[in-house]
Enzyme design. Sequence first.
Site, PDB file in Angstrom:
ATOM      1  N   LEU A  92       0.839  -1.210   0.000  1.00  0.00           N
ATOM      2  CA  LEU A  92       0.000   0.000   0.000  1.00  0.00           C
ATOM      3  C   LEU A  92       0.873   1.258   0.000  1.00  0.00           C
ATOM      4  O   LEU A  92       0.602   2.246  -0.698  1.00  0.00           O
ATOM      5  CB  LEU A  92      -0.881  -0.066   1.255  1.00  0.00           C
ATOM      6  CG  LEU A  92      -1.888   1.037   1.551  1.00  0.00           C
ATOM      7  CD1 LEU A  92      -2.869   1.203   0.407  1.00  0.00           C
ATOM      8  CD2 LEU A  92      -2.637   0.730   2.844  1.00  0.00           C
ATOM      9  N   MET A  93       1.949   1.194   0.772  1.00  0.00           N
ATOM     10  CA  MET A  93       2.805   2.379   0.926  1.00  0.00           C
ATOM     11  C   MET A  93       3.656   2.687  -0.299  1.00  0.00           C
ATOM     12  O   MET A  93       4.324   3.720  -0.348  1.00  0.00           O
ATOM     13  CB  MET A  93       3.680   2.232   2.165  1.00  0.00           C
ATOM     14  CG  MET A  93       2.869   2.408   3.427  1.00  0.00           C
ATOM     15  SD  MET A  93       3.923   2.542   4.866  1.00  0.00           S
ATOM     16  CE  MET A  93       2.748   3.157   6.070  1.00  0.00           C
ATOM     17  N   LEU A 103       0.124   2.286  12.760  1.00  0.00           N
ATOM     18  CA  LEU A 103       0.333   1.819  14.130  1.00  0.00           C
ATOM     19  C   LEU A 103       1.822   1.541  14.353  1.00  0.00           C
ATOM     20  O   LEU A 103       2.454   0.859  13.549  1.00  0.00           O
ATOM     21  CB  LEU A 103      -0.467   0.525  14.339  1.00  0.00           C
ATOM     22  CG  LEU A 103      -0.279  -0.212  15.650  1.00  0.00           C
ATOM     23  CD1 LEU A 103      -0.945   0.550  16.787  1.00  0.00           C
ATOM     24  CD2 LEU A 103      -0.855  -1.610  15.562  1.00  0.00           C
ATOM     25  N   GLN A 105       5.000  -0.145  15.948  1.00  0.00           N
ATOM     26  CA  GLN A 105       5.434  -1.354  16.681  1.00  0.00           C
ATOM     27  C   GLN A 105       6.472  -0.983  17.737  1.00  0.00           C
ATOM     28  O   GLN A 105       6.827  -1.808  18.558  1.00  0.00           O
ATOM     29  CB  GLN A 105       6.038  -2.372  15.717  1.00  0.00           C
ATOM     30  CG  GLN A 105       5.003  -3.137  14.927  1.00  0.00           C
ATOM     31  CD  GLN A 105       5.637  -4.218  14.084  1.00  0.00           C
ATOM     32  OE1 GLN A 105       6.745  -4.071  13.588  1.00  0.00           O
ATOM     33  NE2 GLN A 105       4.931  -5.315  13.901  1.00  0.00           N
ATOM     34  N   ASN A 187      -6.368  11.690  -2.587  1.00  0.00           N
ATOM     35  CA  ASN A 187      -7.384  12.346  -3.410  1.00  0.00           C
ATOM     36  C   ASN A 187      -7.998  11.309  -4.350  1.00  0.00           C
ATOM     37  O   ASN A 187      -7.503  10.187  -4.473  1.00  0.00           O
ATOM     38  CB  ASN A 187      -6.804  13.575  -4.125  1.00  0.00           C
ATOM     39  CG  ASN A 187      -5.688  13.213  -5.080  1.00  0.00           C
ATOM     40  OD1 ASN A 187      -5.835  12.316  -5.916  1.00  0.00           O
ATOM     41  ND2 ASN A 187      -4.551  13.892  -4.966  1.00  0.00           N
ATOM     42  N   ARG A 198      -4.290  -2.277  -8.006  1.00  0.00           N
ATOM     43  CA  ARG A 198      -4.291  -3.321  -6.973  1.00  0.00           C
ATOM     44  C   ARG A 198      -5.548  -4.171  -6.915  1.00  0.00           C
ATOM     45  O   ARG A 198      -5.570  -5.159  -6.160  1.00  0.00           O
ATOM     46  CB  ARG A 198      -4.068  -2.687  -5.595  1.00  0.00           C
ATOM     47  CG  ARG A 198      -2.750  -1.932  -5.484  1.00  0.00           C
ATOM     48  CD  ARG A 198      -1.551  -2.830  -5.649  1.00  0.00           C
ATOM     49  NE  ARG A 198      -0.317  -2.110  -5.386  1.00  0.00           N
ATOM     50  CZ  ARG A 198       0.871  -2.690  -5.231  1.00  0.00           C
ATOM     51  NH1 ARG A 198       0.998  -3.992  -5.327  1.00  0.00           N
ATOM     52  NH2 ARG A 198       1.947  -1.961  -5.007  1.00  0.00           N
TER      53      ARG A 198
HETATM   54  C1  FAD Z   1       0.730  -6.640  -9.906  1.00  0.00           C
HETATM   55  C2  FAD Z   1       1.838  -5.851  -9.289  1.00  0.00           C
HETATM   56  C3  FAD Z   1       3.065  -6.437  -9.046  1.00  0.00           C
HETATM   57  C4  FAD Z   1       4.108  -5.694  -8.483  1.00  0.00           C
HETATM   58  N1  FAD Z   1       5.306  -6.306  -8.240  1.00  0.00           N
HETATM   59  C5  FAD Z   1       6.324  -5.588  -7.722  1.00  0.00           C
HETATM   60  C6  FAD Z   1       7.599  -6.196  -7.461  1.00  0.00           C
HETATM   61  O1  FAD Z   1       7.795  -7.366  -7.698  1.00  0.00           O
HETATM   62  N2  FAD Z   1       8.590  -5.427  -6.949  1.00  0.00           N
HETATM   63  C7  FAD Z   1       8.399  -4.091  -6.675  1.00  0.00           C
HETATM   64  O2  FAD Z   1       9.337  -3.428  -6.223  1.00  0.00           O
HETATM   65  N3  FAD Z   1       7.215  -3.509  -6.870  1.00  0.00           N
HETATM   66  C8  FAD Z   1       6.178  -4.206  -7.389  1.00  0.00           C
HETATM   67  N4  FAD Z   1       4.964  -3.595  -7.589  1.00  0.00           N
HETATM   68  C9  FAD Z   1       4.794  -2.191  -7.199  1.00  0.00           C
HETATM   69  C10 FAD Z   1       4.840  -1.246  -8.409  1.00  0.00           C
HETATM   70  O3  FAD Z   1       6.062  -1.342  -9.089  1.00  0.00           O
HETATM   71  C11 FAD Z   1       4.601   0.212  -7.959  1.00  0.00           C
HETATM   72  O4  FAD Z   1       5.683   0.635  -7.138  1.00  0.00           O
HETATM   73  C12 FAD Z   1       3.348   0.416  -7.194  1.00  0.00           C
HETATM   74  O5  FAD Z   1       2.280  -0.265  -7.795  1.00  0.00           O
HETATM   75  C13 FAD Z   1       3.044   1.924  -7.090  1.00  0.00           C
HETATM   76  O6  FAD Z   1       2.427   2.360  -8.277  1.00  0.00           O
HETATM   77  P1  FAD Z   1       2.999   3.494  -9.238  1.00  0.00           P
HETATM   78  O7  FAD Z   1       4.393   3.243  -9.584  1.00  0.00           O
HETATM   79  O8  FAD Z   1       2.031   3.628 -10.364  1.00  0.00           O
HETATM   80  O9  FAD Z   1       3.078   4.805  -8.382  1.00  0.00           O
HETATM   81  P2  FAD Z   1       2.168   5.701  -7.438  1.00  0.00           P
HETATM   82  O10 FAD Z   1       3.043   6.091  -6.329  1.00  0.00           O
HETATM   83  O11 FAD Z   1       0.847   5.056  -7.090  1.00  0.00           O
HETATM   84  O12 FAD Z   1       1.935   6.979  -8.315  1.00  0.00           O
HETATM   85  C14 FAD Z   1       0.872   7.112  -9.263  1.00  0.00           C
HETATM   86  C15 FAD Z   1       1.393   7.640 -10.563  1.00  0.00           C
HETATM   87  O13 FAD Z   1       2.029   8.890 -10.348  1.00  0.00           O
HETATM   88  C16 FAD Z   1       3.125   9.009 -11.233  1.00  0.00           C
HETATM   89  N5  FAD Z   1       4.375   9.111 -10.471  1.00  0.00           N
HETATM   90  C17 FAD Z   1       4.521   8.972  -9.126  1.00  0.00           C
HETATM   91  N6  FAD Z   1       5.811   9.170  -8.762  1.00  0.00           N
HETATM   92  C18 FAD Z   1       6.485   9.414  -9.896  1.00  0.00           C
HETATM   93  C19 FAD Z   1       7.839   9.673 -10.185  1.00  0.00           C
HETATM   94  N7  FAD Z   1       8.773   9.722  -9.242  1.00  0.00           N
HETATM   95  N8  FAD Z   1       8.187   9.887 -11.463  1.00  0.00           N
HETATM   96  C20 FAD Z   1       7.281   9.853 -12.469  1.00  0.00           C
HETATM   97  N9  FAD Z   1       5.972   9.596 -12.267  1.00  0.00           N
HETATM   98  C21 FAD Z   1       5.584   9.389 -11.005  1.00  0.00           C
HETATM   99  C22 FAD Z   1       3.142   7.770 -12.116  1.00  0.00           C
HETATM  100  O14 FAD Z   1       2.371   8.041 -13.272  1.00  0.00           O
HETATM  101  C23 FAD Z   1       2.425   6.759 -11.253  1.00  0.00           C
HETATM  102  O15 FAD Z   1       1.830   5.695 -11.975  1.00  0.00           O
HETATM  103  C24 FAD Z   1       3.914  -4.321  -8.156  1.00  0.00           C
HETATM  104  C25 FAD Z   1       2.665  -3.732  -8.390  1.00  0.00           C
HETATM  105  C26 FAD Z   1       1.633  -4.467  -8.944  1.00  0.00           C
HETATM  106  C27 FAD Z   1       0.307  -3.801  -9.178  1.00  0.00           C
END
Ligand code: FAD
Length: 249
Positions: A92-93, A103, A105, A187, A198
């Site tokens: 989530l984070m 919370l 720990q 938001n 997710r």
């Molecule tokens: C099915 C699945 C499998 C996954 N497996 C892995 C794994 O094996 N290992 C792992 O490490 N992670 C994994 N993840 C996590 C994934 O890589 C993302 O870190 C996570 O889903 C957060 O989403 P997001 O990157 O879209 O960013 P969010 O933080 O949700 O941001 C939303 C959007 O804002 C924009 N954004 C935010 N920050 C930036 C930035 N710095 N630069 C440019 N654009 C930005 C992008 O358009 C991004 O899509 C997985 C996620 C899913 C859904």
Amino acid sequence: MATAVELDVQLIAATRFTPPADIAFESGDDGQALVEFAGRACYESFDRPNPRTAETADYLRHIMEVGHDGLLEHASATLYIRGISRSAVGELMRHRHFSFSQLSQRFVHPDDAEVVLPDAVVGDEELTRLVLRAADESRFVYDELLRALEEQLGEESNALLRRKQARQAARAVLPGATESRVVVTGNYRAWRHFIAARATEHADREIRKVAVACLRLLREEAPVVFSDFHITRLTDGSEMAASSIVSGY
Ligand SMILES: Cc1cc2nc3c(=O)[nH]c(=O)nc-3n(C[C@H](O)[C@H](O)[C@H](O)COP(=O)(O)OP(=O)(O)OC[C@H]3O[C@@H](n4cnc5c(N)ncnc54)[C@H](O)[C@@H]3O)c2cc1C
């Protein structure tokens, strides 16, 4: 003895909107009304001149279809999530547009060793016993470590600090299934992105369950903004959700 705890998600805060007194804009008072106001503020079209988007629902659907998603950032919702594992909170984070309060720990002693059972284990007595036994064993080591560390830190006169230092080291052995609690504010755009990523069948089952539970609450708060997500059941009985909107971007 470790016990299994269920996911519990509640909406605890949401945007309320008050239109400016000097602008004739008939609307509700919720986050959706604010999103519409923000959109109409771009063109000063508060009198709803276009009959195709005169209704709030049609207007909001239109802005999402054309990808005018920045407007969705004006309204937010806060959810309190309990019965989520430490592992799932880690996922989530990863969503950087949310704000979190989790919370601690280090400060809160886990009086009841509550764990979140993986869905695949629920209903299987033997596997459930196995997970609970592992939690009990790690809890035993945690308590032993805590005792030893508190003794070791005996010279620290501040009891609160002593306990905090002992807990922050001992928690290293608690399992990823340990229950956590977290307040999450985001938001509408951030919530939509989280759900799109997710609630899919490719996501881990627990975080998917969390995303679907969040969606249900957000749909009550902002029915149009989240109405394009459809919840369906997969062959394993778990739920998923996907959007029917193809963005105009
Ligand atoms: C099915 C699945 C499998 C996954 N497996 C892995 C794994 O094996 N290992 C792992 O490490 N992670 C994994 N993840 C996590 C994934 O890589 C993302 O870190 C996570 O889903 C957060 O989403 P997001 O990157 O879209 O960013 P969010 O933080 O949700 O941001 C939303 C959007 O804002 C924009 N954004 C935010 N920050 C930036 C930035 N710095 N630069 C440019 N654009 C930005 C992008 O358009 C991004 O899509 C997985 C996620 C899913 C859904």
